[in-house]
Motif scaffolding. Sequence first.
Motif, mmCIF file in Angstrom:
data_model
loop_
_atom_site.group_PDB
_atom_site.id
_atom_site.type_symbol
_atom_site.label_atom_id
_atom_site.label_comp_id
_atom_site.label_asym_id
_atom_site.label_seq_id
_atom_site.Cartn_x
_atom_site.Cartn_y
_atom_site.Cartn_z
ATOM 1 N N ARG A 58 1.009 -1.040 -0.025
ATOM 2 C CA ARG A 58 -0.196 0.151 0.124
ATOM 3 C C ARG A 58 0.882 1.402 0.049
ATOM 4 O O ARG A 58 1.817 1.276 0.879
ATOM 5 C CB ARG A 58 -0.864 -0.052 1.405
ATOM 6 C CG ARG A 58 -1.857 -0.937 1.228
ATOM 7 C CD ARG A 58 -3.222 -0.471 2.148
ATOM 8 N NE ARG A 58 -4.509 -1.174 2.215
ATOM 9 C CZ ARG A 58 -4.551 -2.049 2.860
ATOM 10 N NH1 ARG A 58 -3.928 -2.419 3.819
ATOM 11 N NH2 ARG A 58 -5.756 -3.095 2.794
ATOM 12 N N GLY A 59 0.736 2.029 -0.798
ATOM 13 C CA GLY A 59 1.540 3.172 -1.027
ATOM 14 C C GLY A 59 1.556 4.052 0.097
ATOM 15 O O GLY A 59 2.573 4.539 0.649
ATOM 16 N N LEU A 60 0.260 4.284 0.854
ATOM 17 C CA LEU A 60 0.350 5.193 1.804
ATOM 18 C C LEU A 60 1.208 4.580 3.100
ATOM 19 O O LEU A 60 1.964 5.288 3.817
ATOM 20 C CB LEU A 60 -1.204 5.372 2.465
ATOM 21 C CG LEU A 60 -1.420 6.526 3.289
ATOM 22 C CD1 LEU A 60 -1.088 7.956 2.858
ATOM 23 C CD2 LEU A 60 -2.978 6.513 3.753
ATOM 24 N N GLN A 61 1.131 3.352 3.307
ATOM 25 C CA GLN A 61 2.027 2.694 4.421
ATOM 26 C C GLN A 61 3.297 2.584 3.890
ATOM 27 O O GLN A 61 4.012 3.177 4.917
ATOM 28 C CB GLN A 61 1.551 1.167 4.500
ATOM 29 C CG GLN A 61 0.488 1.201 5.492
ATOM 30 C CD GLN A 61 -0.132 -0.187 5.434
ATOM 31 O OE1 GLN A 61 0.415 -1.235 4.893
ATOM 32 N NE2 GLN A 61 -1.483 -0.589 5.745
ATOM 33 N N GLY A 62 3.787 2.629 2.671
ATOM 34 C CA GLY A 62 5.294 2.893 2.326
ATOM 35 C C GLY A 62 5.583 4.165 2.443
ATOM 36 O O GLY A 62 6.594 4.230 2.790
ATOM 37 N N ALA A 63 4.687 5.264 2.090
ATOM 38 C CA ALA A 63 5.276 6.588 2.387
ATOM 39 C C ALA A 63 5.407 6.964 3.903
ATOM 40 O O ALA A 63 6.487 7.595 4.199
ATOM 41 C CB ALA A 63 3.908 7.459 1.964
ATOM 42 N N SER A 64 4.745 6.185 4.949
ATOM 43 C CA SER A 64 5.119 6.451 6.300
ATOM 44 C C SER A 64 6.426 5.790 6.771
ATOM 45 O O SER A 64 6.959 6.066 7.564
ATOM 46 C CB SER A 64 3.960 5.767 7.122
ATOM 47 O OG SER A 64 4.046 4.349 6.928
ATOM 48 N N LYS A 65 7.228 5.096 5.700
ATOM 49 C CA LYS A 65 8.261 4.515 6.076
ATOM 50 C C LYS A 65 9.503 5.118 5.078
ATOM 51 O O LYS A 65 10.394 4.450 5.051
ATOM 52 C CB LYS A 65 8.275 2.782 5.735
ATOM 53 C CG LYS A 65 7.284 2.402 6.784
ATOM 54 C CD LYS A 65 7.373 0.784 6.759
ATOM 55 C CE LYS A 65 6.292 0.144 7.458
ATOM 56 N NZ LYS A 65 5.560 -1.014 6.776
ATOM 57 N N GLY A 66 9.094 6.147 4.593
ATOM 58 C CA GLY A 66 9.915 6.930 3.887
ATOM 59 C C GLY A 66 9.848 6.661 2.231
ATOM 60 O O GLY A 66 10.813 7.173 1.575
ATOM 61 N N PHE A 67 9.081 5.725 1.673
ATOM 62 C CA PHE A 67 9.003 5.750 0.283
ATOM 63 C C PHE A 67 8.434 6.967 -0.549
ATOM 64 O O PHE A 67 7.429 7.663 0.134
ATOM 65 C CB PHE A 67 7.983 4.705 -0.043
ATOM 66 C CG PHE A 67 8.564 3.308 -0.166
ATOM 67 C CD1 PHE A 67 9.067 2.644 -1.374
ATOM 68 C CD2 PHE A 67 8.801 2.649 1.123
ATOM 69 C CE1 PHE A 67 9.724 1.480 -1.346
ATOM 70 C CE2 PHE A 67 9.362 1.239 1.123
ATOM 71 C CZ PHE A 67 9.753 0.751 -0.186
ATOM 72 N N ASP A 68 8.713 7.315 -1.576
ATOM 73 C CA ASP A 68 7.989 8.400 -2.311
ATOM 74 C C ASP A 68 6.720 7.737 -2.477
ATOM 75 O O ASP A 68 6.487 6.638 -3.048
ATOM 76 C CB ASP A 68 8.903 8.409 -3.640
ATOM 77 C CG ASP A 68 8.108 9.276 -4.584
ATOM 78 O OD1 ASP A 68 8.410 10.502 -4.520
ATOM 79 O OD2 ASP A 68 7.352 8.893 -5.615
#
Length: 236
Positions: A58-68
Motif C-alpha cells: 500500500r502506497g500510504l503505508q510505504g510513504a510512512s516508512k520513507g517511500f516516495d
Amino acid sequence: MRTKYNRILLKLSGESLAGGKGHGIDTERLNAYAQQISEIVASGVQVAIVIGGGNIFRGLQGASKGFDRVKGDQMGMLATVINSLALSSALGAVGQPAKVYTAINMFPIGEHYSKWRAIESMERGEVAIISGGTGNPFFTTDTGSALRGIEVEADVMLKGTRVDGIYTADPEKDPTATKFSEITYDEVYTRGLKVMDLTATALCKENGLPIIVFDMDTPGNLARVLSGEPIGTLVY
Ligand code: UDP
C-alpha cells in the motif's frame, strides 16, 4: 438461479486474498473465490472484478516508512495486477475463462483496459478482471472499482469482505455494534462509517451505483446476494 442483477462489479480487497496468513496469496482462499465466481457466471450473470493490492503493498503505508508516495502507489497498483493474474489463473483452473485488463498498458501481461473491451468480454461469458486501480496515484481500488462499475454499466457493486455487512461500530472491537440491512450513501458519510473511502462513495452516489457489502468468505454467499437474499448491507 434467478438473479436480481444482470451485470455486477465485484470488489475484493487484497487482504482478503491473504486468508489467515495476513500477507501474500492464500491459494485455498483464491480457489474458493474462483469457485463461487464461476458458479454465478454459469447462472448467466456478467461479472467484472476489481481486486485490491493491500496484501502486497500500500502506497500510504510505504510513504510512512520513507517511500516516495507516487512510487509507492505505483507499487500498489502493480500489486493489484499480481492479484488479478492469480485470480485469472484460479478461474482458468476451474474452467472459467477470464481476461485481465490493466489500467496502464502492460501488454502482454494483460490487455489495456477499455470499457467496451471489458463489456465484450463479459458478453462472451468471460470474467473481466480490471486491474491497476484507476492508473493514478492517490486513489484506492475502492475508487477504482466504483469508477469501473459505473463505466461498464454494472447494476450493482458488490464489496466482498470478511464482515457480513456495515455495522454501527467495528463488530470485531465493539460487541454492542449492530448491523444495518440498508443505509444511504449520505448516512455512511454523516456517521463516519468506514465502508469505503469518500471518493468512492461519492462516485457511487453521483452515478446511482448501489453497493452491497457482504461476507464473501462463506461459500455460496455470492450466489445468495445475487438471488436477493438480504445477507449483507445495501448502500443506496
Ligand atoms: N492504488 C493507487 N491508485 C489506484 C488504486 C490503488 O495508487 O487507483 C495503490 C495504492 O497505493 C493502494 C494500493 O494500490 O494502497 C493497493 O490498493 P488498495 O489499498 O485499495 O487495496 P485493498 O485495500 O483493497 O487491498
